[in-house]
Design an enzyme around this catalytic site. Structure first.
Site, mmCIF file in Angstrom:
data_model
loop_
_atom_site.group_PDB
_atom_site.id
_atom_site.type_symbol
_atom_site.label_atom_id
_atom_site.label_comp_id
_atom_site.label_asym_id
_atom_site.label_seq_id
_atom_site.Cartn_x
_atom_site.Cartn_y
_atom_site.Cartn_z
ATOM 1 N N TRP A 185 -19.722 -11.462 25.129
ATOM 2 C CA TRP A 185 -19.854 -11.700 26.564
ATOM 3 C C TRP A 185 -20.283 -10.385 27.212
ATOM 4 O O TRP A 185 -19.773 -9.320 26.848
ATOM 5 C CB TRP A 185 -18.513 -12.156 27.118
ATOM 6 C CG TRP A 185 -18.545 -12.525 28.567
ATOM 7 C CD1 TRP A 185 -18.333 -11.682 29.623
ATOM 8 C CD2 TRP A 185 -18.799 -13.817 29.126
ATOM 9 N NE1 TRP A 185 -18.444 -12.374 30.810
ATOM 10 C CE2 TRP A 185 -18.733 -13.686 30.542
ATOM 11 C CE3 TRP A 185 -19.088 -15.058 28.581
ATOM 12 C CZ2 TRP A 185 -18.941 -14.764 31.396
ATOM 13 C CZ3 TRP A 185 -19.287 -16.129 29.435
ATOM 14 C CH2 TRP A 185 -19.215 -15.977 30.827
ATOM 15 N N HIS A 209 -11.971 -12.883 23.440
ATOM 16 C CA HIS A 209 -12.818 -14.028 23.755
ATOM 17 C C HIS A 209 -14.122 -14.001 22.956
ATOM 18 O O HIS A 209 -15.129 -14.568 23.361
ATOM 19 C CB HIS A 209 -13.107 -14.076 25.260
ATOM 20 C CG HIS A 209 -11.878 -14.263 26.085
ATOM 21 N ND1 HIS A 209 -11.380 -15.500 26.417
ATOM 22 C CD2 HIS A 209 -11.020 -13.358 26.601
ATOM 23 C CE1 HIS A 209 -10.278 -15.358 27.131
ATOM 24 N NE2 HIS A 209 -10.035 -14.061 27.246
ATOM 25 N N HIS A 267 -13.196 -19.451 20.535
ATOM 26 C CA HIS A 267 -11.912 -18.947 21.022
ATOM 27 C C HIS A 267 -11.249 -19.925 21.978
ATOM 28 O O HIS A 267 -11.890 -20.811 22.551
ATOM 29 C CB HIS A 267 -12.094 -17.600 21.726
ATOM 30 C CG HIS A 267 -12.924 -17.671 22.968
ATOM 31 N ND1 HIS A 267 -14.297 -17.616 22.942
ATOM 32 C CD2 HIS A 267 -12.583 -17.818 24.279
ATOM 33 C CE1 HIS A 267 -14.770 -17.717 24.173
ATOM 34 N NE2 HIS A 267 -13.739 -17.852 25.011
ATOM 35 N N GLU A 288 -13.773 -22.690 23.625
ATOM 36 C CA GLU A 288 -15.164 -22.336 23.894
ATOM 37 C C GLU A 288 -15.871 -21.800 22.651
ATOM 38 O O GLU A 288 -15.238 -21.348 21.703
ATOM 39 C CB GLU A 288 -15.227 -21.293 25.018
ATOM 40 C CG GLU A 288 -14.709 -21.837 26.353
ATOM 41 C CD GLU A 288 -14.538 -20.777 27.427
ATOM 42 O OE1 GLU A 288 -14.652 -21.132 28.610
ATOM 43 O OE2 GLU A 288 -14.276 -19.600 27.088
ATOM 44 N N HIS A 305 -5.603 -16.085 31.342
ATOM 45 C CA HIS A 305 -6.941 -15.500 31.449
ATOM 46 C C HIS A 305 -7.456 -15.559 32.884
ATOM 47 O O HIS A 305 -8.166 -14.651 33.339
ATOM 48 C CB HIS A 305 -7.887 -16.257 30.509
ATOM 49 C CG HIS A 305 -9.301 -15.802 30.511
ATOM 50 N ND1 HIS A 305 -9.660 -14.472 30.428
ATOM 51 C CD2 HIS A 305 -10.478 -16.499 30.585
ATOM 52 C CE1 HIS A 305 -10.981 -14.370 30.444
ATOM 53 N NE2 HIS A 305 -11.490 -15.585 30.548
#
Length: 219
Positions: free
Chosen positions: A21, A51, A55, A174, A61
């Site tokens: 990310w 993440h 995950h 995700e 979060h």
């Protein structure tokens, strides 16, 4: 006797060239000490954000008062799941899911786009509408999985889809890899690490096809 290939791995492989990310800690693994050095075993070490890859988000979060990853009931991540094909939509919500029979479904996995290279962070990916939370609660769904890196856009600060799901008792999985999985019912196992106080964790997610005759039992 154990039979090979009964389970389908839907986990993104963690490699040192996996693009994280934006701004997050990348995954890195190395053998810190070799068997020749120790005289007995290879010893590895890793650094990573929680993440990374496939995950599970903990409610902590996106909510300071939410459950941490070690507080989530593991049984939520084990059991019957329905994989649905929703490719072709930029946003997914009530309208896109109403055409599916979700009676007795408590876990739903969205095959939402074909990701050509899982190691590269996608420039664009489908996201979830805010109305998906109430809809899934109506249907009795408590876990949603997606093959996208997030249920919200990469530049979102409000994280409206995360909150809509959380407020309706739906947990979020995700970065699944579903390109090789047909729509239908499966047994799912997607257990996170028990990281005390963690806001998320990588998981090893696997699916096993189950007979049609038992797909309406709600388990």
């Amino acid at each position: 006797m154990w039979k090979k290939n009964q389970w389908i791995d839907v986990t993104m492989r963690l490699t040192n060239d996996l693009e994280p990310w934006p701004g997050d800690t990348p995954f890195s693994y190395q053998v810190r000490l070799t068997k020749d050095q120790t005289g007995s075993a290879n010893i590895g070490e890793l650094t990573t954000g929680v993440h990374v890859g496939t995950h599970l988000d903990a409610p902590f979060h996106y909510d300071n008062a939410g459950e941490t990853i070690d507080e989530i009931d593991p049984s939520l991540l084990i059991g019957k799941a329905l994989v649905v094909d929703v490719r072709g939509h930029k946003k997914i919500g009530r309208q896109e899911l109403e055409r599916f029979d979700l009676d007795g479904v408590s876990r739903i996995l969205l095959h939402s786009f074909d990701r050509p290279n899982s190691k590269c962070f996608p420039e664009n990916y489908p996201v979830l509408r805010e109305d998906i939370g109430p809809f899934l609660k109506e249907k009795g769904v408590h876990l949603i999985g997606t093959d996208c890196p997030s249920v919200d856009p990469v530049d979102s600060k409000a994280m409206t889809a995360h909150h809509a799901l959380y407020e309706n008792g739906v947990y979020i999985l995700e970065n699944l890899v579903l390109n090789h999985v047909e729509a239908g019912f499966y047994q799912l196992i997607a257990l996170p690490l028990a990281i005390q106080g963690g806001d998320g964790s990588p998981v090893r997610a696997v699916l096993k096809s189950i007979p049609v005759s038992i797909t309406k039992d709600g388990h």
